[in-house]
Scaffold this motif. Structure first.
Motif, PDB file in Angstrom:
ATOM      1  N   TYR A  49       0.940  -1.246   0.071  1.00 47.12           N
ATOM      2  CA  TYR A  49       0.106   0.039   0.104  1.00 47.12           C
ATOM      3  C   TYR A  49       0.757   1.060   0.054  1.00 47.12           C
ATOM      4  O   TYR A  49       1.986   1.225   0.516  1.00 47.12           O
ATOM      5  CB  TYR A  49      -0.901  -0.160   1.288  1.00 47.12           C
ATOM      6  CG  TYR A  49      -1.486   1.485   1.561  1.00 47.12           C
ATOM      7  CD1 TYR A  49      -2.490   1.834   1.010  1.00 47.12           C
ATOM      8  CD2 TYR A  49      -0.815   2.030   2.624  1.00 47.12           C
ATOM      9  CE1 TYR A  49      -3.183   3.256   1.514  1.00 47.12           C
ATOM     10  CE2 TYR A  49      -1.152   3.256   3.195  1.00 47.12           C
ATOM     11  CZ  TYR A  49      -2.423   3.846   2.484  1.00 47.12           C
ATOM     12  OH  TYR A  49      -2.924   5.004   2.742  1.00 47.12           O
ATOM     13  N   SER A  50       0.535   2.441  -0.599  1.00 42.21           N
ATOM     14  CA  SER A  50       1.161   3.767  -0.572  1.00 42.21           C
ATOM     15  C   SER A  50       0.001   4.763  -0.243  1.00 42.21           C
ATOM     16  O   SER A  50      -0.916   4.554  -1.026  1.00 42.21           O
ATOM     17  CB  SER A  50       1.954   3.726  -1.766  1.00 42.21           C
ATOM     18  OG  SER A  50       2.586   5.042  -1.834  1.00 42.21           O
ATOM     19  N   GLU A  51       0.510   5.517   0.210  1.00 43.21           N
ATOM     20  CA  GLU A  51      -0.326   6.813   0.485  1.00 43.21           C
ATOM     21  C   GLU A  51      -0.519   7.467  -0.973  1.00 43.21           C
ATOM     22  O   GLU A  51      -1.487   8.454  -0.979  1.00 43.21           O
ATOM     23  CB  GLU A  51       0.198   7.787   1.437  1.00 43.21           C
ATOM     24  CG  GLU A  51      -0.468   9.044   1.851  1.00 43.21           C
ATOM     25  CD  GLU A  51      -0.140  10.122   2.715  1.00 43.21           C
ATOM     26  OE1 GLU A  51      -0.527  11.090   2.459  1.00 43.21           O
ATOM     27  OE2 GLU A  51       0.962   9.826   3.464  1.00 43.21           O
ATOM     28  N   LYS A  57       0.820  14.346  -2.726  1.00 40.55           N
ATOM     29  CA  LYS A  57       1.809  14.960  -1.925  1.00 40.55           C
ATOM     30  C   LYS A  57       2.714  14.183  -1.280  1.00 40.55           C
ATOM     31  O   LYS A  57       3.835  14.513  -0.973  1.00 40.55           O
ATOM     32  CB  LYS A  57       1.056  15.969  -0.874  1.00 40.55           C
ATOM     33  CG  LYS A  57       0.454  17.171  -1.322  1.00 40.55           C
ATOM     34  CD  LYS A  57      -0.214  17.745  -0.248  1.00 40.55           C
ATOM     35  CE  LYS A  57      -1.061  19.001  -0.780  1.00 40.55           C
ATOM     36  NZ  LYS A  57      -1.768  19.809   0.262  1.00 40.55           N
ATOM     37  N   ALA A  58       2.224  12.926  -1.379  1.00 39.28           N
ATOM     38  CA  ALA A  58       3.440  11.796  -0.801  1.00 39.28           C
ATOM     39  C   ALA A  58       4.535  11.423  -1.990  1.00 39.28           C
ATOM     40  O   ALA A  58       5.327  10.838  -1.508  1.00 39.28           O
ATOM     41  CB  ALA A  58       2.640  10.592  -0.525  1.00 39.28           C
ATOM     42  N   LEU A  59       4.461  12.062  -2.988  1.00 41.48           N
ATOM     43  CA  LEU A  59       5.431  11.837  -4.058  1.00 41.48           C
ATOM     44  C   LEU A  59       6.550  12.652  -3.948  1.00 41.48           C
ATOM     45  O   LEU A  59       6.549  13.981  -3.737  1.00 41.48           O
ATOM     46  CB  LEU A  59       4.862  11.938  -5.398  1.00 41.48           C
ATOM     47  CG  LEU A  59       5.863  11.855  -6.685  1.00 41.48           C
ATOM     48  CD1 LEU A  59       6.045  10.380  -6.827  1.00 41.48           C
ATOM     49  CD2 LEU A  59       5.277  12.429  -7.965  1.00 41.48           C
ATOM     50  N   GLY A  69      10.164   8.968  -5.784  1.00 47.04           N
ATOM     51  CA  GLY A  69      10.155   8.124  -4.346  1.00 47.04           C
ATOM     52  C   GLY A  69       8.796   8.443  -3.958  1.00 47.04           C
ATOM     53  O   GLY A  69       8.157   9.620  -4.111  1.00 47.04           O
ATOM     54  N   PHE A  70       8.453   7.422  -2.955  1.00 52.94           N
ATOM     55  CA  PHE A  70       7.134   7.414  -2.581  1.00 52.94           C
ATOM     56  C   PHE A  70       7.201   6.432  -1.211  1.00 52.94           C
ATOM     57  O   PHE A  70       8.051   5.460  -1.158  1.00 52.94           O
ATOM     58  CB  PHE A  70       6.149   7.040  -3.324  1.00 52.94           C
ATOM     59  CG  PHE A  70       6.663   5.887  -4.229  1.00 52.94           C
ATOM     60  CD1 PHE A  70       6.458   4.634  -3.829  1.00 52.94           C
ATOM     61  CD2 PHE A  70       7.256   6.116  -5.603  1.00 52.94           C
ATOM     62  CE1 PHE A  70       7.014   3.629  -4.736  1.00 52.94           C
ATOM     63  CE2 PHE A  70       7.463   5.361  -6.450  1.00 52.94           C
ATOM     64  CZ  PHE A  70       7.329   3.987  -5.900  1.00 52.94           C
ATOM     65  N   PRO A  71       6.219   6.465  -0.292  1.00 54.34           N
ATOM     66  CA  PRO A  71       6.327   5.827   0.966  1.00 54.34           C
ATOM     67  C   PRO A  71       5.572   4.442   0.600  1.00 54.34           C
ATOM     68  O   PRO A  71       4.626   4.422  -0.363  1.00 54.34           O
ATOM     69  CB  PRO A  71       5.547   6.471   1.902  1.00 54.34           C
ATOM     70  CG  PRO A  71       4.410   7.343   0.899  1.00 54.34           C
ATOM     71  CD  PRO A  71       5.324   7.568  -0.335  1.00 54.34           C
ATOM     72  N   ILE A  72       6.141   3.349   1.227  1.00 50.37           N
ATOM     73  CA  ILE A  72       5.603   1.846   0.891  1.00 50.37           C
ATOM     74  C   ILE A  72       5.282   1.315   2.078  1.00 50.37           C
ATOM     75  O   ILE A  72       6.178   1.350   3.198  1.00 50.37           O
ATOM     76  CB  ILE A  72       6.406   1.086   0.223  1.00 50.37           C
ATOM     77  CG1 ILE A  72       6.488   1.460  -1.299  1.00 50.37           C
ATOM     78  CG2 ILE A  72       5.752  -0.308  -0.002  1.00 50.37           C
ATOM     79  CD1 ILE A  72       5.377   1.451  -2.154  1.00 50.37           C
ATOM     80  N   ILE A  73       4.274   0.657   2.468  1.00 56.75           N
ATOM     81  CA  ILE A  73       3.811  -0.220   3.638  1.00 56.75           C
ATOM     82  C   ILE A  73       3.527  -1.468   3.209  1.00 56.75           C
ATOM     83  O   ILE A  73       2.630  -1.586   2.228  1.00 56.75           O
ATOM     84  CB  ILE A  73       2.562   0.112   4.696  1.00 56.75           C
ATOM     85  CG1 ILE A  73       3.054   1.611   4.895  1.00 56.75           C
ATOM     86  CG2 ILE A  73       2.547  -0.745   5.686  1.00 56.75           C
ATOM     87  CD1 ILE A  73       1.840   2.597   5.524  1.00 56.75           C
ATOM     88  N   SER A  74       4.214  -2.634   3.452  1.00 53.27           N
ATOM     89  CA  SER A  74       4.049  -3.956   2.932  1.00 53.27           C
ATOM     90  C   SER A  74       3.805  -4.950   4.194  1.00 53.27           C
ATOM     91  O   SER A  74       4.178  -4.704   5.083  1.00 53.27           O
ATOM     92  CB  SER A  74       4.977  -4.466   1.952  1.00 53.27           C
ATOM     93  OG  SER A  74       6.232  -4.402   2.519  1.00 53.27           O
ATOM     94  N   TYR A  75       2.903  -6.019   3.874  1.00 51.43           N
ATOM     95  CA  TYR A  75       2.849  -6.963   4.821  1.00 51.43           C
ATOM     96  C   TYR A  75       3.137  -8.377   4.242  1.00 51.43           C
ATOM     97  O   TYR A  75       2.761  -8.792   3.313  1.00 51.43           O
ATOM     98  CB  TYR A  75       1.290  -6.972   5.272  1.00 51.43           C
ATOM     99  CG  TYR A  75       0.653  -5.575   5.728  1.00 51.43           C
ATOM    100  CD1 TYR A  75       0.917  -5.243   6.862  1.00 51.43           C
ATOM    101  CD2 TYR A  75       0.096  -4.722   4.645  1.00 51.43           C
ATOM    102  CE1 TYR A  75       0.378  -3.858   7.147  1.00 51.43           C
ATOM    103  CE2 TYR A  75      -0.415  -3.760   5.154  1.00 51.43           C
ATOM    104  CZ  TYR A  75      -0.355  -3.189   6.336  1.00 51.43           C
ATOM    105  OH  TYR A  75      -0.698  -1.873   6.736  1.00 51.43           O
TER     106      TYR A  75
END
Length: 142
Positions: A49-51, A57-59, A69-75
């Motif tokens: 997932y990424s915002e 604005k997360a970019l 670049g960008f934030p990533i959350i992974s499970y």
């Protein structure tokens, strides 16, 4: 003449659609009515997932520095990984992953840069990271 898109890498499985993860794609739009996919990269795994999916604005993007670049959350297997992935853009070779800034159980919400340093901002911490090596230089609790 180029546009970059961000979304999910999907596969049709009969009547279902499944995802392989997030993807970033570059299109050549020289012929506006006939865009051509030039490059694509699948990012992280199925449970990512990424915002950036809903908030531009997360970019982080700089044409001059050739970075995106960008934030990533992974499970994965009940483990959560938070990071900020940074890529170089090459019109001949596509997206080249430069590296990532790990969140260390903090969600990195934004990254900015100044004076050859990235500043990774989360709710409780600022990480100062060397732009060239992506090594941590300092952490500041806030």
């Amino acid at each position: 003449n180029h546009i970059i898109g961000f979304g999910y890498d999907t596969i049709a499985n009969g009547n279902r659609i499944t995802t392989n993860g997030l993807k970033m794609v570059m299109f050549d739009i020289t012929e506006y009515n006939n865009p051509k996919e030039m490059f694509k990269v699948t990012i992280s795994g199925k449970n990512a997932y990424s915002e950036l999916e809903y908030n531009h604005k997360a970019l982080l993007y700089s044409k001059e520095k050739n970075i995106i670049g960008f934030p990533i959350i992974s499970y994965d297997n009940s483990k959560t990984k938070t990071s900020f992935q940074i890529y170089n853009i090459d019109l001949n070779n596509g997206f080249i992953m430069k590296g990532e800034i790990l969140g260390d159980n903090q969600i990195i919400e934004r990254v900015v840069f100044a004076n050859k340093m990235y500043y990774a901002l989360s709710k409780n911490k600022i990480k100062v990271v060397d732009m060239e090596t992506l090594e941590n230089v300092r952490e500041i609790d806030i």
